[in-house]
Design an enzyme around this catalytic site. Structure first.
Site, PDB file in Angstrom:
ATOM      1  N   LYS A 184       0.527  -1.298   0.697  1.00 30.82           N
ATOM      2  CA  LYS A 184      -0.236   0.259  -0.346  1.00 30.82           C
ATOM      3  C   LYS A 184       1.645   1.056  -0.126  1.00 30.82           C
ATOM      4  CE  LYS A 184      -1.670   2.955   2.544  1.00 30.82           C
ATOM      5  NZ  LYS A 184      -1.301   3.814   4.211  1.00 30.82           N
ATOM      6  N   ASP A 187      -6.086   1.006   0.892  1.00 28.88           N
ATOM      7  CA  ASP A 187      -6.450   0.910   2.217  1.00 28.88           C
ATOM      8  C   ASP A 187      -7.733   0.759   3.179  1.00 28.88           C
ATOM      9  OD1 ASP A 187      -8.256   3.487   1.977  1.00 28.88           O
ATOM     10  OD2 ASP A 187      -7.285   4.332   2.541  1.00 28.88           O
TER      11      ASP A 187
END
Ligand code: SF4
Length: 213
Positions: free
Chosen positions: A121, A139
């Site tokens: 991420k 996320d």
């Protein structure tokens, strides 16, 4: 499960609701943006932005941070969750950049994730925001919204969510879509008490209808 076009239409509606959606982390260099992104795990961007100015002033470059002890970093970031670990992560990231990349933040997924404790991420965020390389960071907000709306199966992994969204959304819209889903998740489809009764996506959202009726 939503089709490709239903996913794209839903995201366009989110963008219409939050046209200002964009990154809210503040940083003056790519290195500092990487640090801010690492610090944002399980912390709000607002709380990160409050602690970073003095941290960045004290450590302007990877070289300046490379020989710091985590205990040196902790006072700057102790208002954030997990600050003991985050202090270690920042130093390790700087060490990796200096040792393996001549002090420059790398710009491939493989290289970024070779830095200790930099996950997919964080790497996706840095690639997209700093290097303008198409990426779709997933996320907690993107995951929740995608699952609730049936863009993916309820038990889809983060990697499966990223893959599905990349399939459905045109590449040149990935970053905007990421921002729109974050703002939508932050302010509309919130983790607790999502605003389903006032949501324009309620007609296509089984989770929302089950929540409302
Ligand atoms: Fe989220 Fe509710 Fe809207 Fe569905 S209807 S997308 S659960 S806010």
């Amino acid at each position: 499960m939503l089709t490709d076009s239903e996913i794209v239409n839903a995201i366009h509606q989110m963008r219409a609701m939050f046209p200002e959606a964009g990154t809210t982390l503040k940083a003056d260099t790519t290195f500092h943006f990487l640090l801010a992104t690492i610090l944002s795990a399980q912390s709000t961007d607002k709380s990160v932005n409050m602690v970073t100015p003095p941290l960045f002033a004290r450590y302007p470059t990877p070289e300046s941070l490379v020989s710091a002890e985590p205990e040196d970093i902790e006072p700057f970031i102790q208002s954030l969750g997990l600050y003991h670990n985050k202090a270690k992560y920042l130093v390790k990231a700087a060490q990796g950049i200096v040792t393996n990349f001549n002090g420059e933040v790398p710009h491939t997924m493989k290289e970024l994730t070779s830095l200790a404790d930099v996950g997919r991420k964080v790497a996706n965020v840095v690639l997209a925001e700093c290097f303008n390389i198409p990426a779709f960071p997933v996320d907690t907000h993107v995951s929740r919204v995608a699952r609730r709306l049936g863009m993916v199966k309820p038990n889809a992994t983060v990697l499966q969510i990223e893959k599905r969204l990349k399939e459905a959304v045109p590449k040149d819209e990935w970053l905007d879509a990421h921002h729109a889903m974050i703002f939508f998740g932050r302010y509309q489809c919130t983790a607790k008490n999502p605003k389903c009764t006032k949501c324009p996506l309620l007609p296509i959202c089984k989770y929302g209808r089950d929540n409302v009726f």
